[in-house]
Design an enzyme around this catalytic site. Sequence first.
Site, PDB file in Angstrom:
ATOM      1  N   ARG A 254      54.775 -35.743  23.126  1.00 38.08           N
ATOM      2  CA  ARG A 254      54.865 -36.640  22.227  1.00 38.08           C
ATOM      3  C   ARG A 254      56.547 -36.510  21.437  1.00 38.08           C
ATOM      4  O   ARG A 254      56.791 -37.282  20.484  1.00 38.08           O
ATOM      5  CB  ARG A 254      54.088 -36.532  20.997  1.00 38.08           C
ATOM      6  CG  ARG A 254      52.608 -37.130  21.289  1.00 38.08           C
ATOM      7  CD  ARG A 254      51.471 -36.826  20.440  1.00 38.08           C
ATOM      8  NE  ARG A 254      51.203 -35.473  20.139  1.00 38.08           N
ATOM      9  CZ  ARG A 254      50.312 -34.964  19.477  1.00 38.08           C
ATOM     10  NH1 ARG A 254      49.567 -35.708  18.818  1.00 38.08           N
ATOM     11  NH2 ARG A 254      49.973 -33.716  19.444  1.00 38.08           N
TER      12      ARG A 254
ATOM     13  N   LYS B 117      40.726 -22.254  29.938  1.00 39.76           N
ATOM     14  CA  LYS B 117      39.741 -21.906  28.993  1.00 39.76           C
ATOM     15  C   LYS B 117      40.296 -22.046  27.424  1.00 39.76           C
ATOM     16  O   LYS B 117      41.694 -22.358  27.377  1.00 39.76           O
ATOM     17  CB  LYS B 117      39.188 -20.552  29.117  1.00 39.76           C
ATOM     18  CG  LYS B 117      40.429 -19.322  28.609  1.00 39.76           C
ATOM     19  CD  LYS B 117      39.589 -18.053  28.920  1.00 39.76           C
ATOM     20  CE  LYS B 117      40.839 -17.054  28.710  1.00 39.76           C
ATOM     21  NZ  LYS B 117      40.985 -16.768  27.255  1.00 39.76           N
TER      22      LYS B 117
ATOM     23  N   HIS C   2      43.038 -17.145  35.115  1.00 38.54           N
ATOM     24  CA  HIS C   2      44.194 -16.264  35.762  1.00 38.54           C
ATOM     25  C   HIS C   2      43.881 -14.777  36.123  1.00 38.54           C
ATOM     26  O   HIS C   2      44.283 -14.397  37.118  1.00 38.54           O
ATOM     27  CB  HIS C   2      45.517 -16.472  34.888  1.00 38.54           C
ATOM     28  CG  HIS C   2      45.544 -15.573  33.875  1.00 38.54           C
ATOM     29  ND1 HIS C   2      45.058 -15.791  32.739  1.00 38.54           N
ATOM     30  CD2 HIS C   2      46.390 -14.345  33.741  1.00 38.54           C
ATOM     31  CE1 HIS C   2      45.278 -14.468  31.590  1.00 38.54           C
ATOM     32  NE2 HIS C   2      45.962 -13.951  32.454  1.00 38.54           N
TER      33      HIS C   2
ATOM     34  N   LYS D 152      45.008 -12.662  39.761  1.00 40.24           N
ATOM     35  CA  LYS D 152      45.735 -11.563  39.960  1.00 40.24           C
ATOM     36  C   LYS D 152      45.655 -10.584  41.149  1.00 40.24           C
ATOM     37  O   LYS D 152      44.785 -10.648  41.816  1.00 40.24           O
ATOM     38  CB  LYS D 152      45.461 -10.327  38.819  1.00 40.24           C
ATOM     39  CG  LYS D 152      45.835 -10.987  37.281  1.00 40.24           C
ATOM     40  CD  LYS D 152      45.748 -10.033  36.251  1.00 40.24           C
ATOM     41  CE  LYS D 152      45.921 -10.472  34.753  1.00 40.24           C
ATOM     42  NZ  LYS D 152      47.218 -10.623  34.518  1.00 40.24           N
TER      43      LYS D 152
ATOM     44  N   GLU E 229      45.212  -3.983  25.146  1.00 39.89           N
ATOM     45  CA  GLU E 229      46.233  -5.005  24.939  1.00 39.89           C
ATOM     46  C   GLU E 229      47.117  -4.279  23.782  1.00 39.89           C
ATOM     47  O   GLU E 229      46.553  -3.832  22.777  1.00 39.89           O
ATOM     48  CB  GLU E 229      46.254  -6.184  24.596  1.00 39.89           C
ATOM     49  CG  GLU E 229      45.611  -7.253  25.726  1.00 39.89           C
ATOM     50  CD  GLU E 229      45.572  -8.500  25.573  1.00 39.89           C
ATOM     51  OE1 GLU E 229      46.680  -9.227  25.950  1.00 39.89           O
ATOM     52  OE2 GLU E 229      44.737  -9.128  25.046  1.00 39.89           O
TER      53      GLU E 229
ATOM     54  N   ASP F 246      37.340 -14.607  24.102  1.00 37.70           N
ATOM     55  CA  ASP F 246      38.596 -14.755  24.576  1.00 37.70           C
ATOM     56  C   ASP F 246      38.685 -13.877  26.145  1.00 37.70           C
ATOM     57  O   ASP F 246      39.353 -14.439  26.890  1.00 37.70           O
ATOM     58  CB  ASP F 246      39.524 -14.240  23.688  1.00 37.70           C
ATOM     59  CG  ASP F 246      41.038 -14.656  23.944  1.00 37.70           C
ATOM     60  OD1 ASP F 246      41.267 -15.458  24.908  1.00 37.70           O
ATOM     61  OD2 ASP F 246      42.056 -13.629  23.655  1.00 37.70           O
TER      62      ASP F 246
ATOM     63  N   HIS G   8      37.661 -13.583  31.615  1.00 38.71           N
ATOM     64  CA  HIS G   8      38.325 -12.623  32.828  1.00 38.71           C
ATOM     65  C   HIS G   8      37.308 -11.231  32.980  1.00 38.71           C
ATOM     66  O   HIS G   8      37.290 -11.065  34.124  1.00 38.71           O
ATOM     67  CB  HIS G   8      39.415 -12.046  31.945  1.00 38.71           C
ATOM     68  CG  HIS G   8      40.525 -12.946  31.598  1.00 38.71           C
ATOM     69  ND1 HIS G   8      40.703 -14.269  31.998  1.00 38.71           N
ATOM     70  CD2 HIS G   8      41.498 -13.255  30.412  1.00 38.71           C
ATOM     71  CE1 HIS G   8      41.480 -15.120  31.528  1.00 38.71           C
ATOM     72  NE2 HIS G   8      41.989 -14.262  30.460  1.00 38.71           N
TER      73      HIS G   8
ATOM     74  N   LYS H 237      42.715  -5.639  21.221  1.00 40.51           N
ATOM     75  CA  LYS H 237      44.127  -6.087  20.930  1.00 40.51           C
ATOM     76  C   LYS H 237      44.725  -5.068  19.903  1.00 40.51           C
ATOM     77  O   LYS H 237      43.832  -4.291  19.248  1.00 40.51           O
ATOM     78  CB  LYS H 237      44.305  -7.549  20.059  1.00 40.51           C
ATOM     79  CG  LYS H 237      43.768  -8.751  21.049  1.00 40.51           C
ATOM     80  CD  LYS H 237      44.696  -9.827  20.971  1.00 40.51           C
ATOM     81  CE  LYS H 237      44.229 -10.796  21.795  1.00 40.51           C
ATOM     82  NZ  LYS H 237      45.100 -11.021  23.049  1.00 40.51           N
TER      83      LYS H 237
HETATM   84  C1  BG6 Z   1      44.320 -14.970  27.723  1.00 38.69           C
HETATM   85  C2  BG6 Z   1      43.844 -14.684  26.187  1.00 38.69           C
HETATM   86  O1  BG6 Z   1      43.461 -15.456  28.478  1.00 38.69           O
HETATM   87  O2  BG6 Z   1      44.718 -13.613  28.474  1.00 38.69           O
HETATM   88  C3  BG6 Z   1      44.950 -13.784  25.733  1.00 38.69           C
HETATM   89  O3  BG6 Z   1      43.677 -15.725  25.826  1.00 38.69           O
HETATM   90  C4  BG6 Z   1      45.456 -12.444  26.381  1.00 38.69           C
HETATM   91  O4  BG6 Z   1      44.569 -13.411  24.388  1.00 38.69           O
HETATM   92  C5  BG6 Z   1      45.763 -12.831  28.020  1.00 38.69           C
HETATM   93  O5  BG6 Z   1      46.401 -11.704  25.799  1.00 38.69           O
HETATM   94  C6  BG6 Z   1      45.711 -11.571  28.514  1.00 38.69           C
HETATM   95  O6  BG6 Z   1      46.280 -11.985  29.697  1.00 38.69           O
HETATM   96  P1  BG6 Z   1      47.267 -10.811  30.699  1.00 38.69           P
HETATM   97  O7  BG6 Z   1      47.426 -11.393  32.089  1.00 38.69           O
HETATM   98  O8  BG6 Z   1      48.564 -10.686  29.801  1.00 38.69           O
HETATM   99  O9  BG6 Z   1      46.283  -9.624  30.672  1.00 38.69           O
END
Ligand code: BG6
Length: 445
Positions: free
Chosen positions: A47, A138, A168, A172, A206, A225, A230, A317
Amino acid sequence: MKNNQPTIIVIIGISGDLSRRKLLPALAQISAAGELPYECRIVGITRQYDLLLSDVLTHVEKAKDIEGMIEFWNMELDKKDAYEKLGKHLKEIERGFTSPAQRLFYLSVPPQISRPIIELLGESGLASAPNTKLLLEKPFGVDFESAQELANHVDHYFLSDQVYRIDHYLAKETAQNLVVFRQDNSLFKRTWNKDFIESVNIIASEKIGIEGRSIFYEQTGALRDLVQSHLLQLTALILMELPSGRNFAEIPARRLAALNSLRLKGRVEENVIRGQYRGYQSEVKNHGSHVETFVSLTLESDDERFINVPIVLTTGKALAFKETKIIISYKRNENHESNQLILHLQPDEGVELCLFAKRPGYEHQVERHPLKFSFGEYYSRLPEAYEQVLFDAINSNHTLFASSEEVLASWRILDSIQKTWAMNNNDLLIYEPGSKIEQIIDKKN
Ligand code: BG6
């Protein structure tokens, strides 16, 4: 194998963070590797009238390999006629190609905006144009009911094989390698069951906090999340029956069967730990927020190959370090030692096997030693997960994408946790940023 059908990739939300940090760098890498279709255009929907190419390509290492393919298209995302105009524009692009193109619509936008976009892609006729694909990020809902509702909404406008739901983690390198690892190493293939395995631990620790994503995280939390998507997908790859031979197309159905076999072990109050890092509440400006930034839970499978094997999933986190790994602990022998197979997803992708050996010397002392293999030592570069995701969607390979049934199955597993948490917040543990996982778990005990 590379698909040479002319291709138009429409990134809805090209100026957003995901597009800048993941999608465009991934497309540049695929292009540099010569793996994009020969005739390929990237149409970035935005936009912003004054958006600069140099701006969206700031983080793109091989920008030169895609800059000539990108164009911006300004449109209002909530107007049907804007989609019709876009459709005409895509046809114009196609006229410059040697044969009809496939169109990929990548929704790189916040979840609340995805819904109307899907509807307008449908209403404007773009969804039903031949060779059209929809790539979705997601969150796929916030619980079983909303996920079901969203799945019905998508199904109303798109056929299931047009839809690519991205997780994703499935792309990996180590996650993809899990199947090969299990299939091609007879030592592990034969021992991949309850008779040999004592427990499975999947850890996604993380170091980063929520990085400014307050609104998103307040509606999400660690369970939705990371666990729903994942970590449960990794669990499915561990538990699923292997595909026959190299028939990888069977994998999504096998993952689904594995997810359907899972349930929470015991009661939520006893087997689920949730925590929040100190400072989170002021960061999101919601004093009294109960959103969890840490969760650890134990699952069990009713598949007879894994009965009574606890599967512990943990993520958080603002922890001491970034590390994603799968630990397969083998049954202990008389001296109470257990071999462990550790599959490292991050930061260094690789495999580690912990063995016991006699310590040299006169005394009979046993010590634990790792046998380690790191992909980085053997291969100069591992593709980023998003490169694989985009390459596979362009090439119509669904193996690494989650089906709507898988998404629903994973919400079902977490249902009792969500319901219990909705009624009671007393168990939220506050931990210091930089804590280790064990320190948080110890607080509960
Ligand atoms: C995302 C989450 O799907 O994956 C994030 O929304 C997270 O909160 C991230 O930090 C982690 O991905 P990766 O590949 O860095 O482990």
